[in-house]
Design an enzyme around this catalytic site. Sequence first.
Site, mmCIF file in Angstrom:
data_model
loop_
_atom_site.group_PDB
_atom_site.id
_atom_site.type_symbol
_atom_site.label_atom_id
_atom_site.label_comp_id
_atom_site.label_asym_id
_atom_site.label_seq_id
_atom_site.Cartn_x
_atom_site.Cartn_y
_atom_site.Cartn_z
ATOM 1 N N ASP A 1 38.875 32.869 46.354
ATOM 2 C CA ASP A 1 38.443 32.918 44.948
ATOM 3 C C ASP A 1 37.028 32.359 44.867
ATOM 4 O OD1 ASP A 1 40.155 31.965 41.883
ATOM 5 O OD2 ASP A 1 38.075 32.524 42.209
ATOM 6 N N ASP B 1 36.745 38.541 41.414
ATOM 7 C CA ASP B 1 36.269 37.521 42.369
ATOM 8 C C ASP B 1 37.377 36.961 43.259
ATOM 9 O OD1 ASP B 1 37.642 35.759 40.670
ATOM 10 O OD2 ASP B 1 36.129 34.193 40.947
ATOM 11 N N GLU B 2 38.449 37.716 43.423
ATOM 12 C CA GLU B 2 39.623 37.181 44.117
ATOM 13 C C GLU B 2 40.258 38.238 45.007
ATOM 14 O OE1 GLU B 2 43.367 35.251 42.099
ATOM 15 O OE2 GLU B 2 41.911 35.980 40.649
HETATM 16 P P1 TTP Z 1 38.031 32.736 37.679
HETATM 17 O O1 TTP Z 1 38.108 32.881 39.150
HETATM 18 O O2 TTP Z 1 39.272 32.388 36.939
HETATM 19 O O3 TTP Z 1 36.968 31.579 37.322
HETATM 20 P P2 TTP Z 1 35.591 31.234 37.991
HETATM 21 O O4 TTP Z 1 35.350 32.015 39.221
HETATM 22 O O5 TTP Z 1 34.516 31.353 36.967
HETATM 23 O O6 TTP Z 1 35.752 29.696 38.316
HETATM 24 P P3 TTP Z 1 36.642 29.027 39.461
HETATM 25 O O7 TTP Z 1 35.659 28.308 40.323
HETATM 26 O O8 TTP Z 1 37.551 28.094 38.746
HETATM 27 O O9 TTP Z 1 37.364 30.123 40.179
HETATM 28 O O10 TTP Z 1 37.447 34.036 37.043
HETATM 29 C C1 TTP Z 1 36.470 34.845 37.675
HETATM 30 C C2 TTP Z 1 35.489 35.396 36.660
HETATM 31 O O11 TTP Z 1 36.193 36.142 35.678
HETATM 32 C C3 TTP Z 1 34.732 34.327 35.919
HETATM 33 O O12 TTP Z 1 33.558 33.910 36.587
HETATM 34 C C4 TTP Z 1 34.456 34.997 34.598
HETATM 35 C C5 TTP Z 1 35.594 35.969 34.398
HETATM 36 N N1 TTP Z 1 36.558 35.410 33.410
HETATM 37 C C6 TTP Z 1 36.408 35.759 32.067
HETATM 38 O O13 TTP Z 1 35.507 36.524 31.712
HETATM 39 N N2 TTP Z 1 37.284 35.225 31.152
HETATM 40 C C7 TTP Z 1 38.283 34.359 31.496
HETATM 41 O O14 TTP Z 1 39.045 33.870 30.620
HETATM 42 C C8 TTP Z 1 38.437 34.010 32.889
HETATM 43 C C9 TTP Z 1 39.523 33.060 33.319
HETATM 44 C C10 TTP Z 1 37.539 34.558 33.795
HETATM 45 MG MG MG Z 2 36.840 32.207 40.686
#
Ligand code: TTP
Ligand code: MG
Length: 357
Positions: free
Chosen positions: A11, A109-110
């Site tokens: 992630d 992103d996962e």
């Molecule tokens: P995530 O992987 O949940 O969050 P992140 O990568 O920003 O942070 P983390 O380090 O905790 O993993 O989500 C990936 C992307 O998806 C995030 O950068 C933006 C988008 N996203 C949204 O647009 N709305 C949301 O509610 C979430 C959870 C994510």
């Molecule tokens: Mg993330």
Amino acid sequence: MTERKIILHLDMDSFYASVEIRDNPALSGLPVVVGADPMKGSGRGVVSTCSYEARVYGIHSGMPISQAYHLCPDAIFIRPDMESYARVSSTIMQILTDMAGEIEQVSIDEAFLDLTADQSYEQAAQHASEIKRAIRDQVGLTCSIGIAPSRIYAKMASEQQKPDGLTIIQPSEILSFLSPLPVRSIPGIGKKSAQVLVNAGIRTIGDISRCDIQALQEIFGSHAVRLLQISRGLDCEGLRETGKRKSVSREHTFLKDSVSPEEILGFMHEMVLLLCRELEERDIYSRTIGIRIRYTGFISRTRSVTLIKPTREVRIIEQAIDGLFAEMWDQTPVRLIGVRLSGLVHSDPVQRSLSDF
Ligand code: TTP
Ligand code: MG
């Protein structure tokens, strides 16, 4: 006993915000919020994500942007550039495919990877470090990785040491890893279910594992059995098929690094035979033939060729592979090899070319 899988979950860290900071290094170290226009606190819409510096203020994904503004008016607020994030995402997914074969992408992103071919957690950990390094060097971003014996445990592991984390949970450690975690750490248990559990005195995953099935069924219905299994460290789900599979692949790890081109090609040809049989069973053809060679120390190289016509003929695919291998072979000892057939199509290429006339 069946061998347990080794599953990796990756992630990206604060993904959209990290891309913005990468492209504008002056923002590095600052609270950066990606989302709707805050309009000095009166904006509608929500936070997409924010940098870890902004999280210190209590800002998080999904929060109203006006609230984020009140928590930290000095933060840098940026509108999302989805095209840019999608481009970065596909580069990352390509790196993962090149370095680990089949992947299951689950969001922008996962992704999950199956590292069972690495054969040990030590090897898988090295492989993961190599993946982190490749993403850092080639994309300029950090990610967090979890490695565990199932999909869900890998996902829970990747959460443990964000950002830039690498968390390994071996089968023998699963119970001690799970037992103290709050019930909400299980993906799929939301706020509501967690509250019901907490009201019943069930706070940790260890508490769930000691529940009897009837009590859980009252709360979770048909999901109770799986939940109990997860809490007891018994889950073993691997990658899920993502709609249409984009490729078929096989890998082989040598017990001792190989320096014999005959041996390497022999194994590759064997894999071709099995893969062609798979194509036949599914009545599909492949257009792109790829090989992957991993050397000691996890440096991987891939090479592929796209044919003019899709095929599932063993001889044609073997020839393509021999050509690719000849270009790559430089006597370096080889630890793992893989063959991947992609560009899968359903139509019969011969039929189609005949009807063209
Ligand atoms: P995530 O992987 O949940 O969050 P992140 O990568 O920003 O942070 P983390 O380090 O905790 O993993 O989500 C990936 C992307 O998806 C995030 O950068 C933006 C988008 N996203 C949204 O647009 N709305 C949301 O509610 C979430 C959870 C994510
Ligand atoms: Mg993330």
